[in-house]
Enzyme design. Structure first.
Site, short mmCIF file in Angstrom:
data_model
loop_
_atom_site.label_atom_id
_atom_site.label_comp_id
_atom_site.label_asym_id
_atom_site.label_seq_id
_atom_site.Cartn_x
_atom_site.Cartn_y
_atom_site.Cartn_z
CB CYS B 88 -15.70 -0.82 -20.83
SG CYS B 88 -15.12 0.25 -19.30
CG HIS B 345 -10.15 -1.15 -20.50
ND1 HIS B 345 -10.71 -1.44 -21.64
CD2 HIS B 345 -11.06 -1.02 -19.39
CE1 HIS B 345 -12.08 -1.20 -21.36
NE2 HIS B 345 -12.38 -0.74 -20.15
#
Lengths: 481, 400
Positions: B88, B345
């Site tokens: 991420c 996301h």
């Protein structure tokens, strides 16, 4: 004199009342009311005959050192693999040394006693682990759906510290085709149950018993306990009459609590008999299936001290139970109905056999390493120590985790992960003697899980890849009993 | 002694797409949109870019491997281009590559692009992890997902600080409710509705104790940044934003295999934060930081990040949360644009999307959600799981 030097058993956590099956399927065959009594043991979705055999073998092993074992025989009619020896999956799960003899015994419900006989006959001072595990599929609506149960038993055989001496045996073979199945088939074909009762159990078992009594000049009354692997309750009375046994001699076959565990049945009932036996007892064990094996054991005084060993055995496992009250869940666990697993559930990464082999006992037996410099146990095996205050390189020794106790540092129940029994529960397990592993949990419900809950390790199917014919085995945490 | 890149690099242009379930747009479409906005914002032309970094994570359901999809999509003229992937933190990692390139003097102007097209998998949540951790993944790793991995953080935190599930979930609900409020003021966000604390607390459980609104969405999006050396920034604009600190910390693996870690926080966040504050010359984060975009993949992540970044003392985040310290009108507004909670996301894009918000806030261009006179903004990404993570922390300012 060769004999049994240790025994253990395993019964899966889930038990299903047979009335639940009848509620769902009784409409289809009301005649099954006759077998819709009591409950049966049902393997969890991540168990099969091999995992249950490993659990029984661990129960049997106790403090016996693994490197004293010369072989492992595994009996079942419900092996997960037709090719890839099932016994060697078990022996690697148990972390037995490579120099062991392993063999599968299958094809018949007498395979359990066949394996035991193979170990005991001409034992030549070899110490062998004999296991039988069974997890048979029955078609919904059949009487076997009610009668079949899942479980396993294990015995160590050898010539030292014998608990029950093996005194003799008698076998008969008969191509009596009560049930049959080809390798391509999931379910067995059976012939009429009345014929099996009258011509099968009631004639073949007495032949083996009579053969043994004649061969050794014994009377049935010489035996304190008689183990008759006859799963048909209706045949039992006639069978006792046929062999001349009285009800007090005959060991309970546990049909009302476990069910017909096939090749494991005579061994599980023998384990139960040994749990109650006293020195000097003679035990007759008679299996059934494509004939019959009759085995004669005599219990030694060593049995008294042995029982203090803390094994769960049959009695301990019977007490550890959880109701499986949803029939649909049973169908899903046994893969008997198509389930919408979703695209996430369909995605199964291929297993690299070369990588699996390279990792050796790390995966099969949950063997990590311990740093010789700082003493930290760790998993998986790595060359550089994970202890932030150490970091030594190439200074490791093997360290088994499968027999270690731990507690949960944290956990969750995950509804997003694909699981056959959601939520998928997993957590960080901190081992009492050091080391931490992130592991799936099984045989528990989320509302019973707590931080710091004690857990032990259990050998399970971690994933199935049916398209590529593979089951991946690994270890999970289960609540400590 | 390493000096770091404090005040060496300036952002002179940024672009960010609307995030969402963009069924009608490909990763390429998103990259073109973000890039066009950034070029116009910087007032430069494509030929002025000397090198590019490209952050994306799930290439297998997305853009494929290498930097090819970036250069082919934008028709970049045979310049050096590098794809980076670091879970991420992939977006911030690409930004780091671009910053280091200009800070070193190797390039005058560099591009960082992050993109992720996640909604082509056919199911909710992130793509199945498969071989995410290498070939042993399926064989030994617990059958975990992102919500479950982070839920364990909540379980351990509640246990350590004696919070009942009700108390813990109420604090987490405040975090999510606050972000959803901010999201309503954020035109490019995916989810733009107010959500009450009661609704959040009663939502279906995704991974105990986290419910639906404790989890961020999954969406598609792209964001990019154009950077140059700080000394040249005034050639391009009067309000550049300066990089003060830019750090990444990756676990040594000890959390998952050694008992030292207590499971209630994220070590790499603490370590990356310390390193970034040191680089930026920040000695008291609670006093000096104006606002933050932290990696609120899950509400508990945001809570633990408050403590790991030394904004809240250990075990005291709940007090700050309930006092409104992180609300839009609080002392350090957090997730001023709604955060991952409202943007979703798209892994490779998220880090740069966060920088985009700090950039706009520091320029005073954040519209209805503008923070009063901000000086220092912070972004934070956490990739992997709390027990095994990659973390980036970046600090930005509007003055040298």
């Amino acid at each position: 004199m060769a004999g049994i030097t240790s025994y253990g058993a395993y019964i899966p956590w889930y038990r299903m009342k047979r009335s639940i099956i009848f509620e769902q399927m009784g409409w289809f065959n009301a005649g099954n009311a006759a077998v819709a009594r009591g409950e049966k043991a049902v393997a969890n979705y991540d168990e099969d005959s091999v995992t249950m055999a490993v659990a029984a073998a661990l129960d049997c092993l106790g403090e016996n050192p693994r490197d004293h074992i010369d072989g492992l025989y595994l009996a079942s009619t419900s092996f997960p693999f037709a090719q890839r020896q099932n016994a060697v999956i078990a022996s690697q799960g148990l972390d037995l040394p490579p120099a062991v003899r392993t063999a599968d015994f299958g094809g018949s419900t007498k395979a359990g006693t066949s394996a035991l006989l193979a170990a005991l006959d001409g034992a030549d001072n070899r110490r062998l682990m004999v296991c039988a595990g069974e997890n048979r599929l029955a078609k919904p609506g059949s009487s076997q759906e009610y009668t079949y149960g899942d479980g396993a038993a294990a015995f160590l055989t050898g010539e030292e510290n014998v608990l029950a001496e093996f005194k003799g045996s008698y076998s008969v073979s008969a191509d009596f085709i009560d049930f049959r199945r080809t390798p391509e088939e999931r379910f067995s074909h059976g012939w009429e149950e009345r014929w099996i009762r009258d011509e099968g159990y009631s004639r073949i078992i007495p032949q083996a018993v009579a053969g043994l009594l004649n061969r050794y000049d014994l009377k049935i009354s010489d035996f304190a306990k008689v183990v008759l692997a006859c799963p048909a309750a209706g045949a039992m009375k006639g069978l006792m009459r046929a062999i001349g046994a009285v009800p007090e001699q005959v060991q309970d076959t546990m049909m009302d609590t476990i069910g017909d565990t096939g090749a494991a049945l005579p061994l599980m009932v023998l384990a139960a008999a040994l749990e109650e036996a006293k020195a000097g007892d003679r035990i007759l064990v008679v299996s059934y299936g494509s004939g019959s094996d009759a085995l004669w054991f005599e219990v030694t005084p060593a049995i008294e001290g042995f029982r203090t060993g803390g094994r769960k055995g049959i009695a301990g496992h019977l007490a550890r139970r959880n109701d499986l009250s949803v029939y649909g869940k049973y169908l899903v666990f046994r893969n008997l109905i198509p389930l919408e697993v979703g695209i996430r559930g369909e995605e199964i990464t291929p297993t690299a056999m070369s990588s699996l082999w390279r990792d050796g006992n790390a995966i099969s037996a949950l063997v990590g390493s311990r740093c010789r410099a700082c003493g930290t146990p760790q998993f998986p095996q790595e060359r550089v120590c994970v202890n932030p205050d150490c970091g030594a390189t190439d200074n490791m020794e093997e360290y088994p985790f499968s027999d270690k106790a731990g507690t949960l540092a944290s956990y969750t129940g995950d509804n997003l992960a694909f699981s056959w029994d959601p939520p998928q529960i997993y957590g960080l397990v901190d081992f009492e003697e050091g080391g931490r592993i992130l592991l799936d949990l099984t045989d528990c419900s989320l509302d019973a899980v707590r931080v710091k809950m004690p857990v032990t390790m259990s050998f399970r199917r971690k994933y199935a890849d049916p398209r590529r014919g593979y089951y991946g085995y690994f270890w999970k945490a289960v609540p400590a009993a | 002694m390493a000096q770091g890149i404090n005040n060496e690099v300036a952002i002179i242009g940024m672009g960010c797409t609307t995030f969402g379930e963009l069924w009608d747009r490909s990763a390429s479409d998103l990259m073109v949109d973000a890039f066009q906005e950034a070029l116009e914002d910087a007032g430069i032309e494509k030929k002025d870019i000397d090198a590019a970094w490209f952050g994306t994570c799930f290439d297998e359901v997305n853009v494929g491997k290498s930097a090819l999809s970036l250069t082919k999509t934008l028709k970049l003229p045979f310049i050096p281009a590098t794809r980076v992937e670091n879970f991420c933190a992939s977006g911030t990692e690409s930004f780091r590559g671009a910053c280091y390139a200009v800070a070193s003097g190797a390039c005058d102007i560099a591009l960082a692009m992050g993109v992720e097209k996640l909604k082509d998998t056919g199911y909710g949540g992130l793509p199945d992890f498969g071989n995410l951790l290498g070939s042993q993944n399926r064989a030994i790793f617990a059958n975990l997902t992102a919500p479950g991995g982070f839920a364990m953080l909540a379980t351990a935190y509640f246990d350590k600080y004696g919070l009942s599930p009700e108390e813990g979930k109420r604090a987490l609900a405040h975090i999510s409710s606050k972000s959803h409020h901010n999201g309503t003021l954020s035109p490019k966000a995916h989810l733009r509705s107010e959500v009450s604390i009661e609704k959040i607390m009663n939502a279906p459980i995704i991974a105990w104790p986290l419910g639906l609104f404790d989890c961020c969405g999954v969406s598609d999006g792209a964001a990019c940044a154009i950077v140059c050396r700080a000394s040249r920034a005034s050639e391009f604009r009067k309000d550049p934003v300066y990089v003060k600190g830019l750090q990444i910390a990756v676990t040594s693996g000890e959390e998952m295999a050694h008992q030292k870690w207590d499971g209630t926080h994220v070590i790499p966040t603490y370590r990356a934060g310390c390193a970034a504050f040191k680089e930026a010359g920040i000695t008291n984060p609670r006093e000096e930081i104006s606002m933050m975009e932290v990696h609120d993949c899950f509400s508990i992540t945001e809570l633990s990040t408050y403590e790991d970044l030394q904004i809240s003392p250990r075990g005291k985040a709940v007090e700050d949360i309930e006092a409104g310290f992180f609300d839009l009108d609080g002392t350090i507004p957090c997730q001023t644009d709604g955060g991952l909670k409202c943007f979703g996301h798209p892994i490779g894009a998220s880090g740069i999307r966060m920088i985009y918000e700090e950039y706009k806030q520091l320029q005073g261009k954040a519209g209805e959600r503008q923070v009063a006179s901000p000086r220092i903004g912070l972004t934070h990404n956490l990739g992997g799981f709390p027990c095994m993570s990659v973390v980036s922390v970046a600090v930005f300012g509007n003055t040298l």
